[in-house]
Design a protein around this motif. Structure first.
Motif, PDB file in Angstrom:
ATOM      1  N   GLU A  63     -20.737 -10.112  -9.848  1.00 42.87           N
ATOM      2  CA  GLU A  63     -20.238  -8.731  -9.880  1.00 42.87           C
ATOM      3  C   GLU A  63     -19.341  -8.458  -8.681  1.00 42.87           C
ATOM      4  N   ASN A  64     -19.729  -8.983  -7.521  1.00 34.00           N
ATOM      5  CA  ASN A  64     -18.937  -8.805  -6.302  1.00 34.00           C
ATOM      6  C   ASN A  64     -17.554  -9.435  -6.450  1.00 34.00           C
ATOM      7  N   LEU A  65     -17.492 -10.638  -6.994  1.00 35.48           N
ATOM      8  CA  LEU A  65     -16.196 -11.298  -7.216  1.00 35.48           C
ATOM      9  C   LEU A  65     -15.334 -10.495  -8.185  1.00 35.48           C
ATOM     10  N   LYS A  66     -15.971  -9.972  -9.229  1.00 40.12           N
ATOM     11  CA  LYS A  66     -15.247  -9.159 -10.211  1.00 40.12           C
ATOM     12  C   LYS A  66     -14.675  -7.899  -9.551  1.00 40.12           C
ATOM     13  N   LEU A  67     -15.500  -7.248  -8.741  1.00 39.17           N
ATOM     14  CA  LEU A  67     -15.044  -6.024  -8.075  1.00 39.17           C
ATOM     15  C   LEU A  67     -13.953  -6.317  -7.051  1.00 39.17           C
ATOM     16  N   LYS A  68     -14.067  -7.432  -6.337  1.00 38.59           N
ATOM     17  CA  LYS A  68     -13.015  -7.805  -5.386  1.00 38.59           C
ATOM     18  C   LYS A  68     -11.692  -8.015  -6.106  1.00 38.59           C
ATOM     19  N   SER A  69     -11.749  -8.690  -7.238  1.00 39.49           N
ATOM     20  CA  SER A  69     -10.534  -8.940  -8.020  1.00 39.49           C
ATOM     21  C   SER A  69      -9.934  -7.626  -8.509  1.00 39.49           C
ATOM     22  N   GLU A  70     -10.784  -6.741  -9.022  1.00 43.99           N
ATOM     23  CA  GLU A  70     -10.295  -5.437  -9.474  1.00 43.99           C
ATOM     24  C   GLU A  70      -9.704  -4.643  -8.310  1.00 43.99           C
ATOM     25  N   ASN A  71     -10.336  -4.741  -7.159  1.00 46.88           N
ATOM     26  CA  ASN A  71      -9.858  -4.032  -5.971  1.00 46.88           C
ATOM     27  C   ASN A  71      -8.481  -4.540  -5.553  1.00 46.88           C
ATOM     28  N   GLN A  72      -8.283  -5.856  -5.630  1.00 45.96           N
ATOM     29  CA  GLN A  72      -6.966  -6.416  -5.300  1.00 45.96           C
ATOM     30  C   GLN A  72      -5.899  -5.920  -6.273  1.00 45.96           C
ATOM     31  N   VAL A  73      -6.248  -5.880  -7.549  1.00 43.13           N
ATOM     32  CA  VAL A  73      -5.294  -5.398  -8.556  1.00 43.13           C
ATOM     33  C   VAL A  73      -4.954  -3.934  -8.292  1.00 43.13           C
ATOM     34  N   LEU A  74      -5.972  -3.126  -8.031  1.00 48.40           N
ATOM     35  CA  LEU A  74      -5.729  -1.704  -7.748  1.00 48.40           C
ATOM     36  C   LEU A  74      -4.918  -1.524  -6.468  1.00 48.40           C
ATOM     37  N   GLY A  75      -5.222  -2.324  -5.447  1.00 50.36           N
ATOM     38  CA  GLY A  75      -4.473  -2.243  -4.192  1.00 50.36           C
ATOM     39  C   GLY A  75      -3.008  -2.573  -4.404  1.00 50.36           C
ATOM     40  N   GLN A  76      -2.753  -3.604  -5.182  1.00 47.42           N
ATOM     41  CA  GLN A  76      -1.368  -3.994  -5.479  1.00 47.42           C
ATOM     42  C   GLN A  76      -0.671  -2.897  -6.290  1.00 47.42           C
ATOM     43  N   TYR A  77      -1.399  -2.325  -7.234  1.00 44.89           N
ATOM     44  CA  TYR A  77      -0.839  -1.250  -8.064  1.00 44.89           C
ATOM     45  C   TYR A  77      -0.458  -0.046  -7.199  1.00 44.89           C
ATOM     46  N   ILE A  78      -1.362   0.339  -6.306  1.00 45.86           N
ATOM     47  CA  ILE A  78      -1.100   1.481  -5.420  1.00 45.86           C
ATOM     48  C   ILE A  78       0.085   1.181  -4.499  1.00 45.86           C
ATOM     49  N   GLU A  79       0.104  -0.035  -3.982  1.00 48.33           N
ATOM     50  CA  GLU A  79       1.213  -0.441  -3.112  1.00 48.33           C
ATOM     51  C   GLU A  79       2.543  -0.362  -3.859  1.00 48.33           C
ATOM     52  N   ASN A  80       2.552  -0.815  -5.104  1.00 43.58           N
ATOM     53  CA  ASN A  80       3.776  -0.755  -5.917  1.00 43.58           C
ATOM     54  C   ASN A  80       4.186   0.687  -6.192  1.00 43.58           C
ATOM     55  N   LEU A  81       3.207   1.543  -6.487  1.00 50.22           N
ATOM     56  CA  LEU A  81       3.518   2.960  -6.715  1.00 50.22           C
ATOM     57  C   LEU A  81       4.099   3.602  -5.462  1.00 50.22           C
ATOM     58  N   MET A  82       3.504   3.286  -4.318  1.00 52.35           N
ATOM     59  CA  MET A  82       3.972   3.881  -3.064  1.00 52.35           C
ATOM     60  C   MET A  82       5.386   3.404  -2.726  1.00 52.35           C
ATOM     61  N   SER A  83       5.661   2.130  -2.971  1.00 52.62           N
ATOM     62  CA  SER A  83       6.999   1.626  -2.643  1.00 52.62           C
ATOM     63  C   SER A  83       8.051   2.159  -3.615  1.00 52.62           C
ATOM     64  N   ALA A  84       7.622   2.506  -4.842  1.00 54.28           N
ATOM     65  CA  ALA A  84       8.564   3.034  -5.829  1.00 54.28           C
ATOM     66  C   ALA A  84       8.777   4.529  -5.681  1.00 54.28           C
ATOM     67  N   SER A  85       7.910   5.199  -4.946  1.00 56.23           N
ATOM     68  CA  SER A  85       7.988   6.655  -4.825  1.00 56.23           C
ATOM     69  C   SER A  85       8.740   7.050  -3.561  1.00 56.23           C
ATOM     70  N   SER A  86       9.627   8.027  -3.705  1.00 60.98           N
ATOM     71  CA  SER A  86      10.387   8.489  -2.539  1.00 60.98           C
ATOM     72  C   SER A  86       9.499   9.270  -1.576  1.00 60.98           C
ATOM     73  N   VAL A  87       8.379   9.778  -2.058  1.00 59.61           N
ATOM     74  CA  VAL A  87       7.471  10.555  -1.201  1.00 59.61           C
ATOM     75  C   VAL A  87       6.935   9.686  -0.065  1.00 59.61           C
ATOM     76  N   PHE A  88       6.709   8.417  -0.337  1.00 60.17           N
ATOM     77  CA  PHE A  88       6.113   7.533   0.659  1.00 60.17           C
ATOM     78  C   PHE A  88       7.130   6.712   1.440  1.00 60.17           C
ATOM     79  N   GLN A  89       8.405   6.923   1.136  1.00 62.71           N
ATOM     80  CA  GLN A  89       9.436   6.188   1.867  1.00 62.71           C
ATOM     81  C   GLN A  89       9.622   6.827   3.229  1.00 62.71           C
TER      82      GLN A  89
END
Length: 81
Positions: free
Chosen positions: A46-72
């Motif tokens: 379960e821990n490995l699964k959650l770590k993997s999901e956390n990495q995916v979510l972190g990457q997703y958030i990072e991509n959203l932030m880099s694509a948004s002018s609010v965070f530039q």
């Protein structure tokens, strides 16, 4: 037909009962260990699964932030600080 108690028989019986008790205790502890090991394996999985999901979510958030002018960061925003 004697009415005296053979203490050797009593000692043997007590020893046998103690051995039986210890064997039962060992078996119970083995089952407990098996249960705990299975639980640890499930938690690790379960821990490995959650770590993997956390990495995916972190990457997703990072991509959203880099694509948004609010965070530039801009020069005007950095001057206000």
């Amino acid at each position: 037909q004697s009415c005296f108690i053979d203490f050797r028989d009593l000692e043997n019986q007590a020893e046998l009962e103690e051995k039986t008790r210890l064997i039962n205790q060992v078996l119970e502890l083995q089952h407990t260990l098996e249960d705990l090991s299975a639980r640890v394996d499930a938690v690790k999985e379960e821990n490995l699964k959650l770590k993997s999901e956390n990495q995916v979510l972190g990457q997703y958030i990072e991509n959203l932030m880099s694509a948004s002018s609010v965070f530039q960061t801009t020069d005007t925003k950095s001057k206000r600080k």
